[in-house]
Design a protein around this motif. Structure first.
Motif, mmCIF file in Angstrom:
data_model
loop_
_atom_site.group_PDB
_atom_site.id
_atom_site.type_symbol
_atom_site.label_atom_id
_atom_site.label_comp_id
_atom_site.label_asym_id
_atom_site.label_seq_id
_atom_site.Cartn_x
_atom_site.Cartn_y
_atom_site.Cartn_z
ATOM 1 N N GLY A 306 7.643 2.157 0.453
ATOM 2 C CA GLY A 306 6.806 1.369 1.285
ATOM 3 C C GLY A 306 6.641 0.046 0.714
ATOM 4 O O GLY A 306 6.719 -0.953 1.277
ATOM 5 N N ALA A 309 9.788 -2.125 1.029
ATOM 6 C CA ALA A 309 9.945 -2.395 2.342
ATOM 7 C C ALA A 309 8.965 -3.493 2.705
ATOM 8 O O ALA A 309 9.365 -4.449 3.382
ATOM 9 C CB ALA A 309 9.883 -1.205 3.313
ATOM 10 N N LYS A 310 7.800 -3.366 2.197
ATOM 11 C CA LYS A 310 6.960 -4.468 2.333
ATOM 12 C C LYS A 310 7.262 -5.720 1.850
ATOM 13 O O LYS A 310 7.289 -6.847 2.604
ATOM 14 C CB LYS A 310 5.618 -4.152 1.802
ATOM 15 C CG LYS A 310 4.598 -5.142 1.697
ATOM 16 C CD LYS A 310 2.984 -4.628 1.320
ATOM 17 C CE LYS A 310 2.134 -5.900 1.554
ATOM 18 N NZ LYS A 310 0.899 -5.243 0.807
ATOM 19 N N PHE A 313 10.326 -7.041 4.153
ATOM 20 C CA PHE A 313 9.749 -7.530 5.447
ATOM 21 C C PHE A 313 8.988 -8.566 5.352
ATOM 22 O O PHE A 313 8.936 -9.518 6.376
ATOM 23 C CB PHE A 313 9.472 -6.262 6.398
ATOM 24 C CG PHE A 313 10.457 -5.481 6.748
ATOM 25 C CD1 PHE A 313 10.495 -4.216 6.241
ATOM 26 C CD2 PHE A 313 11.484 -5.738 7.550
ATOM 27 C CE1 PHE A 313 11.539 -3.244 6.591
ATOM 28 C CE2 PHE A 313 12.494 -5.014 7.976
ATOM 29 C CZ PHE A 313 12.358 -3.578 7.735
ATOM 30 N N THR A 314 8.381 -8.649 4.056
ATOM 31 C CA THR A 314 7.472 -9.845 4.094
ATOM 32 C C THR A 314 8.304 -11.175 4.265
ATOM 33 O O THR A 314 7.771 -12.280 4.402
ATOM 34 C CB THR A 314 6.545 -9.820 2.984
ATOM 35 O OG1 THR A 314 5.813 -8.521 2.965
ATOM 36 C CG2 THR A 314 5.392 -10.985 2.790
ATOM 37 N N LEU A 323 3.891 -7.126 11.225
ATOM 38 C CA LEU A 323 4.715 -6.321 10.098
ATOM 39 C C LEU A 323 4.036 -5.081 10.165
ATOM 40 O O LEU A 323 4.689 -3.852 9.999
ATOM 41 C CB LEU A 323 4.761 -6.875 8.860
ATOM 42 C CG LEU A 323 5.762 -8.078 8.715
ATOM 43 C CD1 LEU A 323 5.533 -8.737 7.215
ATOM 44 C CD2 LEU A 323 7.163 -7.864 9.015
ATOM 45 N N SER A 324 2.751 -4.947 10.204
ATOM 46 C CA SER A 324 2.098 -3.717 10.213
ATOM 47 C C SER A 324 2.449 -2.951 11.220
ATOM 48 O O SER A 324 2.796 -1.628 11.342
ATOM 49 C CB SER A 324 0.549 -3.880 9.813
ATOM 50 O OG SER A 324 0.126 -2.760 10.029
ATOM 51 N N TRP A 327 5.659 -1.536 11.047
ATOM 52 C CA TRP A 327 5.767 -0.376 10.369
ATOM 53 C C TRP A 327 5.490 0.787 11.153
ATOM 54 O O TRP A 327 5.840 1.963 10.872
ATOM 55 C CB TRP A 327 5.084 -0.858 9.199
ATOM 56 C CG TRP A 327 4.924 0.690 8.201
ATOM 57 C CD1 TRP A 327 4.291 1.581 8.147
ATOM 58 C CD2 TRP A 327 5.830 0.738 7.256
ATOM 59 N NE1 TRP A 327 4.540 2.465 7.428
ATOM 60 C CE2 TRP A 327 5.442 2.182 6.560
ATOM 61 C CE3 TRP A 327 7.120 0.253 6.457
ATOM 62 C CZ2 TRP A 327 6.087 2.790 5.520
ATOM 63 C CZ3 TRP A 327 7.736 0.723 5.383
ATOM 64 C CH2 TRP A 327 7.149 2.124 4.935
ATOM 65 N N GLU A 328 4.418 0.652 11.881
ATOM 66 C CA GLU A 328 3.675 1.928 12.485
ATOM 67 C C GLU A 328 4.707 2.365 13.429
ATOM 68 O O GLU A 328 4.910 3.387 13.581
ATOM 69 C CB GLU A 328 2.557 1.558 13.247
ATOM 70 C CG GLU A 328 1.478 1.456 12.269
ATOM 71 C CD GLU A 328 0.095 1.136 13.092
ATOM 72 O OE1 GLU A 328 0.315 1.011 14.328
ATOM 73 O OE2 GLU A 328 -0.899 0.989 12.477
ATOM 74 N N GLY A 336 5.552 7.055 4.797
ATOM 75 C CA GLY A 336 5.349 5.809 3.595
ATOM 76 C C GLY A 336 6.736 5.230 3.411
ATOM 77 O O GLY A 336 6.617 4.593 2.374
#
Lengths: 795, 158
Positions: A306, A309-310, A313-314, A323-324, A327-328, A336
């Motif tokens: 995670g 990936a964060k 993608f940030t 983004l959240s 992700w969901e 995760g």
């Protein structure tokens, strides 16, 4: 009929419709049937329709030829546009929008058209110009401004092909160069009777479900001409009015066709899902995603944690909230981490968002990592619940399925990272246990967990030394064996025990019996030896001298030791009792006392049998190894030879017994190896005499010691033969029938010795068994503790 | 029907609070706040025992009309007087994150199991939110999935 000039779009559209109507493919369309439906769908007054039919000449012909049909369609368009119906108007009206056909018929129409178009796949099948596959964007564009569909449609083209068929997506130069394809597709798809979450989303959802042609183009990437009325369009709830508007545009046509029942839509969608799914990832896109995935995680089957990936993608500079949400949507299994499929989906959503697409509430079908084909999912609502966890076969290999053994939610959480698995592997009890076992090197064999079993297979100096020490009895610190009390005996016993033990061990089934038959001293020694041996196996540092290495006979492998253990286990109670009673001394059984007894009696020779018998009965009740007693009886009956006879078959320790009885056990100790060998040799002949192959060679030391006895053995055998029981044995042993009388005493002595050895070894066996039990218990307890602790370590 | 669902962080500040009807939200906020004390009391009482799924059951019954809080524990007389009975349930996770749910028991007498299942769902959704790397623990929960789940709970349980 006037010449009819049709634009490309019209051409396509008309041909499509014609094909639709021309069910029978006769190139002639009857007035009834589809054509009527079509005209009715045009929402024109009946008289107008009649007029059209008249004008086009169908009434004349009675059917609609292609040209008539085209003319009729054109007239429909004219009528719909509000122009007067005139034959001339066919060609005079410029920029006539395509005839719009509304109503439920359209769905059938569209369905068929879709099917038809899908079948025909693309423009190729159409007569007429095959418009160049418009960029996806173009296709999509058509949506809002329907009026000027024509130019657009021409640009978009593909539409007449089929609403479903989406133009081949031009590979995007880069996902980020995509233009806003707007939700046109969604708009277009809004007609699809998708129960979208809301007007805004419904189009989207429908679009996702593989809407009509151009819409799907979302995945296409040619920058769409700015049509951005889509937003507004998208906002408008799908209605039939929209549909009416749609026909004007290429996409409209598609949408028109796609209007209608969910079934139709579904059908179309299903068919077109692969074509015009706006959320579908093109190959190029996918490749791009895969490459990006590789930069983070080289293993395509692995996860992207995670945090990585964060960060990744940030970089897209989307708001964290979005983004959240992405992700969901994309983290399908909520673990995760992102698999390849999930990553592609997330990336796709990011790209879409950057291009202006709104994020869906639910993950689009095409983005969902699934096991089954999109076709099969047939789920209008985007997220078919049955979607598996593995990746779609069409796309990357199911990355998660192999790595996600179980689908329950708890497991994914545990599988946050492969580290979990590795951790668990690392902490597997088996590993730790094995380590635990192997690390057993107790300084104090008494209390520490001593590996009870291993027996030194090969003679070693340590063993020799230990044997020596044992012999001297100076270092009977072998805590495991209470037999240590008898130092002198211990030394002998160790040897004897080792030998006996081996012998008994060798005699798999009846090793104990043989050991039981051993004299106490030898037994003790044997026990000590075995104890020590075990210790030495684990820690050569043991103070107690290790028992002589077992003879290199197959039966002398650990199995033999196990056998000994088994024997001890069986006879533990008794032997231990005996052992306790006589620490280094006679085994629990009356044997010790009796062993010498019989041995003593043996010299009586004739009475040897009696003595044996006398001893045996005493021994019998005490020992569970009735076999021993039986053998003992046999022994008593037939002296040593008998024992050998029966026991050798079962336990060649008889020889060691005889040898053990040799008070020269000290010698045995010295000659561990040689003795063993000798014993084997002796046992071999002895066994041979009995007609059985030696199961377990007598312990080497014993053998050695009894080297002399070996010679005596045959004499002993001879003695036994005297009893007549060993007649056969004697026969097998030619050496036996030597000097009989002379060796009587020697035989008896050897018998005594052997018995002593037997007892000693038996005791040693029992002690070792007990040790083994203790060790196993400790191991079990430790395992339990480990198990208890392990789950906590994962929390 | 869950009229209010709140997720309280370990430090006793709300991570997520949502109530229906949307009016009287302040009242619900107060309710949740007061229930926190009871929650803490129960936590300390439990000691080392693992947190039960529903470790707090407050028999707070009070009407919505007059917004009076009667910290009585299910006194029967209260029932007769006040039509709406709001029961507050609490749930604490191992990380000391508290869920407080205010339930209107006027319509249906929710069984304990149902409350537990609702909390379980809440917990699962909360875990999913936590799994999101873009979510910083301590932030307000903006997850749409979580919202939808709570909505479903609020509507469905009606």
């Amino acid at each position: 009929m006037e010449g009819l000039t049709l634009s490309d779009a019209e051409q396509k559209y008309y041909s499509d419709l014609f094909s639709y109507c021309d069910i029978e493919s006769t190139k002639k369309v009857a007035a009834n049937g589809r054509v009527l439906e079509l005209f009715r769908a045009a929402q024109l007054p009946n008289d107008v329709v009649l007029q059209i039919m008249e004008l086009c000449g169908a009434t004349r012909l009675g059917y609609f030829g292609r040209s008539q049909f085209y003319i009729a369609l054109k007239l429909v368009a004219v009528a719909q546009s509000g122009f007067p119906l005139r034959v001339e108007s066919i060609n005079t009206v410029k920029d006539l929008p395509l005839p719009r056909f509304v109503a439920s018929k359209n769905e059938q129409e569209s369905r068929h058209a879709a099917s038809y178009s899908s079948d025909s796949e693309n423009q190729g099948s159409y007569s007429g110009v095959i418009p160049p596959p418009p960029g996806r964007g173009q296709v999509k564009k058509g949506s809002v401004s329907h009026d000027t569909v024509q130019p657009r449609t021409s640009a978009d083209q593909q539409e007449p092909a089929s609403p479903v068929v989406s133009p081949q997506q031009s590979p995007p130069t880069s996902p980020h160069t995509w233009r806003k394809h707007s939700r046109h597709p969604s708009g277009g798809n809004s007609e699809r009777p998708l129960a979208g979450p809301g007007p805004f989303w419904s189009p989207f959802g429908e679009a996702q479900s593989g809407s009509s042609a151009g819409d799907a183009v979302w995945s296409g990437h040619s920058p769409p001409p700015p049509q951005e009325t889509w937003v507004s369009f998208a906002d408008t709830p799908p209605t039939s009015t929209l549909l009416t508007m749609h026909p004007a545009s290429v996409q409209d046509q598609t949408t028109v066709r796609t209007v209608a029942s969910a079934t139709a839509a579904n059908e179309i969608r299903r068919q077109s899902s692969s074509y015009d799914d706006p959320w579908k990832i093109t190959d190029e896109q996918r490749q791009y995603y895969v490459n990006q995935f590789k930069t983070i995680q080289p293993d395509l089957n692995g996860f992207i944690p995670g945090s990585a990936a964060k960060e990744f993608f940030t970089k897209s500079k989307l708001p964290i909230l979005e983004l959240s949400h992405i992700w969901e949507l994309s983290d399908f299994d909520k673990d995760g981490a992102l698999t390849l499929d999930e990553f592609c989906a997330a990336f796709h959503l990011v790209v879409a968002r950057k291009n202006g697409y709104d994020l869906p509430e639910k993950l689009p079908e095409s983005l969902m990592p699934k096991l089954i084909d999109l076709e099969d999912s047939a789920d209008v609502g985007d997220q078919p619940g049955e979607v598996g966890y593995s990746g779609s076969p069409a796309e990357a290999p199911p990355s998660k399925s192999p790595s996600m053994p179980s689908l329950n939610q708890t497991w994914p959480e545990l599988n946050q990272s492969s580290e979990w698995e590795t951790f668990s592997e690392r902490s597997s009890s088996s590993q730790t246990l094995t380590q635990f076992d192997s690390n057993i090197a107790p300084a104090d064999p008494d209390t520490a967990i001593v590996h009870p079993v291993p027996i030194r297979m090969t003679p070693s100096k340590i063993h020799m030394q230990e044997m020596e020490l044992k012999r001297t009895g100076s270092d009977h610190t072998n805590p495991t064996s209470p037999l240590l009390v008898k130092t002198s005996d211990l030394s002998e016993e160790s040897k004897i025990n080792s030998s006996v033990k081996f012998a008994s061990g060798n005699t798999v089934a009846d090793g104990y019996s043989s050991s039981d038959s051993f004299t106490s001293d030898p037994e003790q020694i044997g026990n000590n030896v075995t104890h020590q041996r075990s210790h030495s196996g684990t820690s050569p540092d043991n103070t107690a001298p290790p028992p002589p290495p077992p003879r290199p006979q197959p039966s002398h492998s650990r199995s033999s030791s196990l056998d000994m253990n088994r024997t001890f286990a069986v006879t533990t109670g008794q032997q231990q009792a005996g052992v306790v009673a006589h620490p280094p001394a006679v085994p629990p059984r009356p044997q010790p006392s009796q062993a010498p007894g019989p041995v003593v009696h043996r010299p009586v020779d004739a009475d040897g049998l009696i003595t044996h018998t006398s001893t045996s009965p005493q021994q019998i009740p005490e020992q569970p190894n009735f076999a021993d007693f039986s053998q003992f009886e046999v022994f008593a009956a037939s002296n040593v030879n008998e024992e050998q006879d029966d026991e050798a078959e079962k336990h060649p320790e008889v020889l060691p017994v005889e040898k053990a009885s040799d008070p020269a056990s000290s010698l045995r100790v010295a000659k561990t190896d040689s003795k063993i060998e000798e014993k084997t040799a002796a046992s071999v002949p002895a066994n041979v005499s009995k007609g059985t192959t030696p199961l377990a060679p007598p312990p080497k030391p014993v053998r050695r010691r009894l080297k002399s006895e070996d010679e005596l053995r045959p004499e002993v055998d001879e003695h036994t033969q005297k009893t007549g029981v060993l007649a056969a044995v004697l026969a097998s042993q030619p050496s036996i029938p030597r000097s009989v009388g002379k060796d009587k005493k020697a035989i008896q002595a050897s018998i005594r010795r052997n018995k002593e050895t037997n007892t000693v070894l038996a005791r040693l066996n029992s002690e070792l068994q007990q040790q083994l039990k203790d060790v196993l218990e400790e191991r079990i307890s430790l395992e339990v503790q480990l198990e208890q602790l392990r789950p906590f370590s994962h929390l | 029907m869950a009229v209010c669902v709140a997720v309280i962080a370990k430090e006793n500040y709300p991570l997520y609070i949502r109530s229906i009807p949307t009016e009287n939200e302040l009242k619900f906020h107060y309710m949740v706040h007061t229930s926190l004390d009871v929650v803490d009391e129960k936590i300390s009482a439990m000691g080392k025992a693992l947190v039960d799924q529903r470790e707090l059951y407050l028999g707070l019954l009070y009407p919505t009309e007059d917004y009076k809080v009667y910290p009585s524990h299910q006194s029967p007389c209260v029932e007769s007087t006040f039509p709406n009975q709001l029961c507050r349930y609490g749930y604490v996770t191992n990380s000391k994150v508290k869920f407080v749910m205010v339930v209107d028991s006027s319509n249906t007498a929710l069984r304990d199991n149902e409350i537990r299942s609702m909390f379980r769902k809440l917990h699962n959704s909360y875990t999913d939110v936590m799994c999101n790397p873009f979510y910083n623990p301590g932030d307000r929960i903006h997850s749409r999935a979580f919202d939808s789940m709570v909505t479903s709970m609020m509507i469905q349980v009606c």
